[in-house]
Design an enzyme around this catalytic site. Structure first.
Site, PDB file in Angstrom:
ATOM      1  N   ARG A  98      22.201 -98.807 -36.498  1.00 34.13           N
ATOM      2  CA  ARG A  98      21.018 -99.413 -37.100  1.00 34.13           C
ATOM      3  C   ARG A  98      21.378-100.389 -38.212  1.00 34.13           C
ATOM      4  O   ARG A  98      20.804-101.496 -38.303  1.00 34.13           O
ATOM      5  CB  ARG A  98      20.091 -98.323 -37.634  1.00 34.13           C
ATOM      6  N   LYS A 133      14.824-118.506 -52.985  1.00 32.35           N
ATOM      7  CA  LYS A 133      13.841-117.547 -52.467  1.00 32.35           C
ATOM      8  C   LYS A 133      14.523-116.652 -51.432  1.00 32.35           C
ATOM      9  O   LYS A 133      14.265-116.732 -50.230  1.00 32.35           O
ATOM     10  CB  LYS A 133      12.652-118.284 -51.869  1.00 32.35           C
ATOM     11  N   LYS A 165      12.308-127.626 -64.183  1.00 29.18           N
ATOM     12  CA  LYS A 165      11.006-127.697 -63.523  1.00 29.18           C
ATOM     13  C   LYS A 165       9.920-127.968 -64.562  1.00 29.18           C
ATOM     14  O   LYS A 165      10.204-128.161 -65.747  1.00 29.18           O
ATOM     15  CB  LYS A 165      10.753-126.411 -62.745  1.00 29.18           C
ATOM     16  N   GLU A 199      12.609-131.724 -61.529  1.00 25.78           N
ATOM     17  CA  GLU A 199      11.462-131.724 -60.625  1.00 25.78           C
ATOM     18  C   GLU A 199      10.321-132.540 -61.220  1.00 25.78           C
ATOM     19  O   GLU A 199      10.015-132.428 -62.408  1.00 25.78           O
ATOM     20  CB  GLU A 199      11.010-130.281 -60.399  1.00 25.78           C
ATOM     21  N   ASP A 220       8.239-132.822 -55.726  1.00 21.56           N
ATOM     22  CA  ASP A 220       7.660-131.537 -55.332  1.00 21.56           C
ATOM     23  C   ASP A 220       6.215-131.694 -54.869  1.00 21.56           C
ATOM     24  O   ASP A 220       5.368-132.216 -55.601  1.00 21.56           O
ATOM     25  CB  ASP A 220       7.721-130.572 -56.515  1.00 21.56           C
TER      26      ASP A 220
END
Length: 288
Positions: A98, A133, A165, A199, A220
């Protein structure tokens, strides 16, 4: 980087999670001297990733189990292809099954999805890249799978590069400095080898950011038309990275705007496990 040490540490943890006090089923039902032979068979077409991880699950469970890999990471396969064979003590094969499948199915799913994105932009100069992510603890595995599928890795962690960002810029400019001044002040404190990406989410933000001398600008959630305008405005002064809601249906048009990189979070957080099976035969050795 997916080194053998990283593989062994993570796979060992997965095996311990799956059988913290041993495999009760195999130990109670399967004779200790039983042997097994199994084949890793593709139930659907795809791109392989995680071959060494698959092997490690059996090796770490029982060194007497032998795995023969018939395909390597990055290889394409069709339904019915045998990708590996496994042979050895049945208890070890059954106990590791598994965990071995979990890794190779997930990684091959990521590689296969990545290959589809790469195929969509093959006629352009755009790179398909992953993002942060990723599944906590499995980033090296998922990033490796992206490369196996023909994609590229973005920064591996927060320690690898500067990526400012909107929230970073809001804090930076709170003192009254302009975006350009704030970025220049920050860049002056960095080693000359450190790459800086910033960004933006509007066309009017591009010039103040480029004026600071950054290496990559991320557009973005731009529309297709604004992406094309942004590429024209940047005019080669920085690498152009497009991001935000990229799908297989939109990635071709995004690439055709002339961007250099397309960051796709779905490569790692949206890939499904590929359907691979372990077809097994268990028997007892012939009496001496």
């Amino acid at each position: 980087m997916l080194t053998r040490a990283v593989i062994d540490r993570t796979v060992a943890a997965a095996l311990a999670e799956d059988a913290p006090w041993g495999d009760l089923t195999s130990e109670s039902l399967i004779p200790a001297h039983a042997v097994a032979r199994a084949e890793l068979v593709a139930r659907e077409p795809g791109v392989l990733a995680g071959a060494e991880v698959f092997e490690a699950a059996f090796r770490l469970t029982d060194p007497a189990v032998r795995v023969e890999l018939r395909a390597g990471d990055g290889d394409r396969f069709d339904t019915g292809d045998v990708l590996a064979t496994v042979e050895g003590p049945a208890r070890g094969v059954l106990s590791a099954e598994r965990v071995a499948l979990n890794f190779v199915q997930r990684m091959s799913g990521t590689a296969t999805l990545t290959s589809r994105f790469v195929a969509e932009v093959a006629h352009t100069g755009a790179r398909i890249a992953d993002t942060r992510k990723t599944t906590p603890g499995l980033r090296a595995f998922e990033r490796h799978a992206v490369v196996a599928g023909g994609g590229h890795n973005h920064r591996f962690s927060l320690s690898d590069a500067v990526m400012a960002k909107d929230n970073h810029l809001a804090v930076l400019t709170a003192s009254g400095l302009s975006v350009t001044q704030a970025l220049q002040t920050a860049i002056a404190r960095l080693p000359h080898t450190t790459h800086v990406e910033v960004e933006v989410d509007r066309l009017d933000q591009i010039e103040p950011v480029l004026a600071a001398g950054i290496g990559t600008i991320m557009l973005d959630n731009f529309s297709i038309d604004d992406l094309a305008r942004g590429v024209e405005q940047v005019a080669g002064r920085a690498i152009v990275d497009a991001s935000g809601g990229v799908t297989l249906e939109t990635v071709r048009r995004i690439a055709e705007t002339g961007v250099d990189v397309i960051s796709v979070g779905a490569l790692t957080h949206g890939a499904r496990a590929l359907d691979l099976g372990l077809d097994m035969a268990v028997g007892l050795p012939d009496p001496v």
